[in-house]
Design a protein around this motif. Structure first.
Motif, PDB file in Angstrom:
ATOM      1  N   SER A 228     -29.328 -24.242 -11.974  1.00  0.00           N
ATOM      2  CA  SER A 228     -27.825 -23.857 -12.765  1.00  0.00           C
ATOM      3  C   SER A 228     -27.371 -23.507 -11.563  1.00  0.00           C
ATOM      4  O   SER A 228     -26.229 -23.781 -12.185  1.00  0.00           O
ATOM      5  CB  SER A 228     -28.188 -22.717 -13.584  1.00  0.00           C
ATOM      6  N   TYR A 231     -26.479 -28.403  -9.795  1.00  0.00           N
ATOM      7  CA  TYR A 231     -27.845 -29.243 -10.826  1.00  0.00           C
ATOM      8  C   TYR A 231     -28.492 -30.301  -9.502  1.00  0.00           C
ATOM      9  O   TYR A 231     -27.954 -30.790  -8.618  1.00  0.00           O
ATOM     10  CB  TYR A 231     -26.118 -30.059 -11.725  1.00  0.00           C
ATOM     11  N   THR A 257     -31.297 -21.744 -17.537  1.00  0.00           N
ATOM     12  CA  THR A 257     -29.274 -21.886 -16.905  1.00  0.00           C
ATOM     13  C   THR A 257     -29.058 -20.499 -17.130  1.00  0.00           C
ATOM     14  O   THR A 257     -29.696 -19.304 -15.938  1.00  0.00           O
ATOM     15  CB  THR A 257     -28.972 -21.428 -18.737  1.00  0.00           C
ATOM     16  N   ASP A 258     -27.878 -20.313 -16.072  1.00  0.00           N
ATOM     17  CA  ASP A 258     -27.263 -18.403 -15.602  1.00  0.00           C
ATOM     18  C   ASP A 258     -26.483 -18.946 -15.763  1.00  0.00           C
ATOM     19  O   ASP A 258     -25.790 -19.115 -16.566  1.00  0.00           O
ATOM     20  CB  ASP A 258     -27.901 -18.727 -14.115  1.00  0.00           C
ATOM     21  N   SER A 261     -23.415 -21.862 -14.461  1.00  0.00           N
ATOM     22  CA  SER A 261     -23.626 -22.521 -15.429  1.00  0.00           C
ATOM     23  C   SER A 261     -24.004 -23.082 -16.065  1.00  0.00           C
ATOM     24  O   SER A 261     -25.218 -22.019 -16.514  1.00  0.00           O
ATOM     25  CB  SER A 261     -23.758 -24.017 -14.071  1.00  0.00           C
ATOM     26  N   TRP A 262     -23.841 -23.605 -17.003  1.00  0.00           N
ATOM     27  CA  TRP A 262     -25.492 -23.816 -18.389  1.00  0.00           C
ATOM     28  C   TRP A 262     -25.431 -25.528 -18.430  1.00  0.00           C
ATOM     29  O   TRP A 262     -24.417 -26.042 -19.587  1.00  0.00           O
ATOM     30  CB  TRP A 262     -24.487 -23.385 -20.276  1.00  0.00           C
ATOM     31  N   LEU A 264     -28.047 -26.900 -19.594  1.00  0.00           N
ATOM     32  CA  LEU A 264     -28.766 -27.562 -20.993  1.00  0.00           C
ATOM     33  C   LEU A 264     -27.950 -27.742 -22.321  1.00  0.00           C
ATOM     34  O   LEU A 264     -26.804 -27.196 -22.815  1.00  0.00           O
ATOM     35  CB  LEU A 264     -29.892 -26.708 -21.007  1.00  0.00           C
ATOM     36  N   HIS A 273     -22.618 -26.732 -23.419  1.00  0.00           N
ATOM     37  CA  HIS A 273     -22.352 -27.058 -22.833  1.00  0.00           C
ATOM     38  C   HIS A 273     -21.389 -28.333 -22.333  1.00  0.00           C
ATOM     39  O   HIS A 273     -20.658 -28.608 -21.055  1.00  0.00           O
ATOM     40  CB  HIS A 273     -23.991 -28.787 -22.632  1.00  0.00           C
ATOM     41  N   ALA A 277     -21.280 -26.417 -18.678  1.00  0.00           N
ATOM     42  CA  ALA A 277     -21.714 -26.996 -17.309  1.00  0.00           C
ATOM     43  C   ALA A 277     -20.358 -27.192 -16.451  1.00  0.00           C
ATOM     44  O   ALA A 277     -19.475 -27.235 -16.892  1.00  0.00           O
ATOM     45  CB  ALA A 277     -22.164 -28.936 -17.833  1.00  0.00           C
ATOM     46  N   THR A 283     -25.261 -32.623 -17.173  1.00  0.00           N
ATOM     47  CA  THR A 283     -26.192 -31.527 -18.282  1.00  0.00           C
ATOM     48  C   THR A 283     -27.241 -32.811 -18.084  1.00  0.00           C
ATOM     49  O   THR A 283     -27.465 -33.930 -17.398  1.00  0.00           O
ATOM     50  CB  THR A 283     -25.152 -32.307 -19.333  1.00  0.00           C
ATOM     51  N   ILE A 307     -34.904 -19.779 -19.742  1.00  0.00           N
ATOM     52  CA  ILE A 307     -33.385 -19.415 -20.005  1.00  0.00           C
ATOM     53  C   ILE A 307     -33.359 -17.883 -20.224  1.00  0.00           C
ATOM     54  O   ILE A 307     -33.821 -17.645 -20.804  1.00  0.00           O
ATOM     55  CB  ILE A 307     -32.722 -19.527 -21.835  1.00  0.00           C
TER      56      ILE A 307
END
Length: 608
Positions: A228, A231, A257-258, A261-262, A264, A273, A277, A283, A307
């Motif tokens: 996260s 990437y 995830t954090d 960023s997301w 997923l 995302h 992202a 992603t 998550i």
């Protein structure tokens, strides 16, 4: 024959071109030379095994010989890249076929000339002569004595017997026997480490006869990978899984995830995302997630997705701002462990519907491949709930009951999907939230925390930051303002320095100071690779060989059969040798020592 004790003694005094990593439970070796090549016959429970790409050169049912070269056509190693059929349904036969293909590729194609492990300028005098008659490894007979079940490929800790026995006779016959296909994979990895490349090309071992009996000390042996904060492209995750399998590590914990960023993709909630992202293309699609799980299972590794909730969740504010409190709060150090802040609004009625939709999408896609799902729970900052319109206070008397309600519902979702929840230790230890007996607690705060958790009856995996946080000691990643802050923070060390060298990683005993009952509750451990300053460029050098050191602690135990600590004098030559194997196989692991320390094989040369 050499006993294990004699072998260990020789490691201190002679060239260590006879090393297995992690060290087996028992090992006996000799000094006869065998060669290995294209004529190797491999069987699995009596059936012939193709170890090339069957799609390009399918195996006939008979023993037809190619009269031009005198080899059975059903095992010509055209590519040595057999890919087992994908999941979510797996079979032991397919798992073993893939393992055989990879092991023989490692032996025949991705091996190395061990000049660094011989005395200086003595390679030609030390490696076996090509002029003498050659005896070859003619066959490898693999026997699986037990039957695989669905649990074999998505196990809880303790569900799979990973033990194996391996022999290699001077007559050229090799055998591997194991209860499970996973055990076969472990034996194949050990088999691959018996061989080296001659400077003129052929592959040999000087260790025959070999007799090995082996089994792991811990059921959960893993690595936490944070994708996260930075990437990681898929090929880096695949390469990491490969290296995990070589080290007989069996868990990959993906911190997916954090707040930063997301990456997923959740098809039911695409804004997560699309807005969270770092960039388009950075992603992981549902197809990618299934591919990661499948690739890992084929190598005896189970992937556990995390998550993190309810903290470390700020990025969701970009797509669902009415669910998040504290997004963009300043000064950030008042409200979270690192910027940007943001936590779930605990008392918002929309929260349940959001998590229902999220988990109804994700968990059914994870459940065919994994027995666990990690729900996070670390570093929840109660100050953020001063900013939460649904809470409005940082009073633990108000917040803890809300946390309890949130965790109860969240873990119920996980169980409904047939998975076992995992949490960070703060949930039971810092917030006094009651969790189920099935929940596995991941501890990172040190030996006293593990003692307390196991004393309360919790099942624990350890990621003790004092030993096993691989990101520590590499300098501060935050920018420091000139002036008072500059002076206060100089020379800009990070919070958890010093660097955890492989020697420090190796010194850690996950069960130290525990009673027998408490020790039984330590299922194993994970090294942690938090990714504030880790990406695809430096990933390998940060993970390896330090994760290898943890791998031996978790597979072989911190102490030997006599109860004595395994020493650096024993470990360093073997780890240096194994590092060369990882390099040859495409993983850019850091050096263990300079070449001066490895040539000649006397581990006391470079010592204090």
């Amino acid at each position: 024959m050499l006993s294990k004790a004699v072998l260990s003694l020789l490691l201190l005094t002679v060239t260590s071109v006879q090393a297995i990593w992690p060290i087996p439970e028992t090992i006996e070796t000799g000094d006869s030379t065998l060669w290995i090549g294209e004529s190797l016959s491999v069987t699995y429970n009596g059936d012939k095994v193709c170890w090339f790409s069957a799609s390009e050169h399918p195996c006939p049912l008979d023993d037809t010989m190619d009269t031009n070269i005198g080899l059975p056509t059903w095992q010509l190693p055209w590519t040595r890249n057999y890919v087992p059929f994908g999941g979510p349904k797996f079979t032991g036969k397919e798992i073993v076929k893939g393992g055989v293909s990879r092991a023989l590729k490692n032996i025949l194609d991705d091996n190395f000339v061990p000049w660094k492990l011989y005395p200086r300028l003595a390679l030609e005098k030390t490696e076996p002569s090509l002029r003498k008659p050659k005896a070859y490894v003619s066959c490898l007979e693999i026997t699986q004595t037990g039957k695989d079940t669905a649990k074999t490929f998505k196990p809880l800790a303790g569900d799979v017997d990973e033990s194996y026995n391996l022999t290699l006779g001077t007559n050229g016959k090799a055998t591997i026997s194991a209860v499970s296909s996973t055990g076969v994979l472990r034996g194949l990895e050990t088999f691959s480490q018996l061989f080296f490349q001659h400077s003129q090309g052929p592959i040999y071992t000087t260790l025959a006869p070999v007799k090995i009996s082996d089994a792991p000390q811990y059921d959960h042996r893993g690595l936490l990978l944070d994708v996260s904060r930075n990437y990681l492209p898929l090929e880096n995750i695949y390469r990491t899984i490969d290296a995990l399998s070589w080290n007989k590590l069996n868990r990959l914990h993906i911190h997916a995830t954090d707040s930063q960023s997301w990456p997923l993709e959740i098809p039911a909630l695409p804004d997560l995302h699309q807005k969270g992202a770092y960039a388009q293309g950075m992603t992981y699609s549902p197809k990618d997630v299934a591919a990661i799980h499948t690739y890992a299972i084929q190598r005896g590794v189970e992937v556990i997705i995390e998550i993190d909730t309810p903290g470390h969740f700020g990025i969701v504010a970009l797509s669902y701002p009415d669910l998040i409190t504290g997004w963009g709060a300043t000064p950030w150090s008042t409200y979270c462990a690192e910027p940007p802040c943001g936590q779930i609004q605990l008392n918002n009625p929309k929260t349940d519907a959001f998590f229902d939709k999220l988990m109804d999408d994700l968990l059914p896609r994870v459940a065919p491949y994994s027995a666990y799902f990690h729900t996070g729970g670390d570093e929840v900052n109660f100050n953020e709930y001063n900013l939460d319109p649904t809470v409005g206070t940082n009073d633990s008397a108000v917040i803890v009951p809300l946390l309890q309600k949130f965790i109860d519902k969240h873990h119920a979702r996980v169980r409904k999907a047939g998975l076992v929840p995992m949490v960070w230790e703060e949930i039971p230890a810092s917030y006094n939230v009651t969790i189920g007996d099935d929940v596995v607690v991941q501890s990172w705060l040190g030996d006293a925390a593990i003692k307390s958790l196991t004393g309360q009856g919790h099942k624990v995996i350890t990621s003790n930051y004092n030993y096993w946080y691989l990101d520590c000691g590499r300098g501060q990643w935050l920018n420091i303002a000139e002036g008072e802050s500059f002076e206060e923070n100089w020379p800009f060390n990070d919070w958890c320095g010093p660097t955890k060298s492989w020697r420090l990683v190796y010194s850690y005993d996950p069960r130290a100071g525990l009673t027998d009952e408490e020790a039984e509750l330590v299922l194993g451990g994970e090294v942690g690779a938090w990714a504030e300053t880790i990406d695809e460029v430096n990933l390998d050098s940060i993970l390896w060989p330090r994760s290898s050191a943890a791998g031996e602690v978790l597979w072989s135990g911190r102490t030997d059969a006599a109860g004595e600590n395994r020493t650096q004098f024993d470990a360093a030559p073997r780890l240096a040798e194994f590092r060369e194997r990882m390099l040859a196989r495409g993983v850019r692991a850091d050096p263990v020592q300079m070449t001066f320390c490895t040539q000649g094989g006397n581990a006391t040369t470079c010592s204090l």
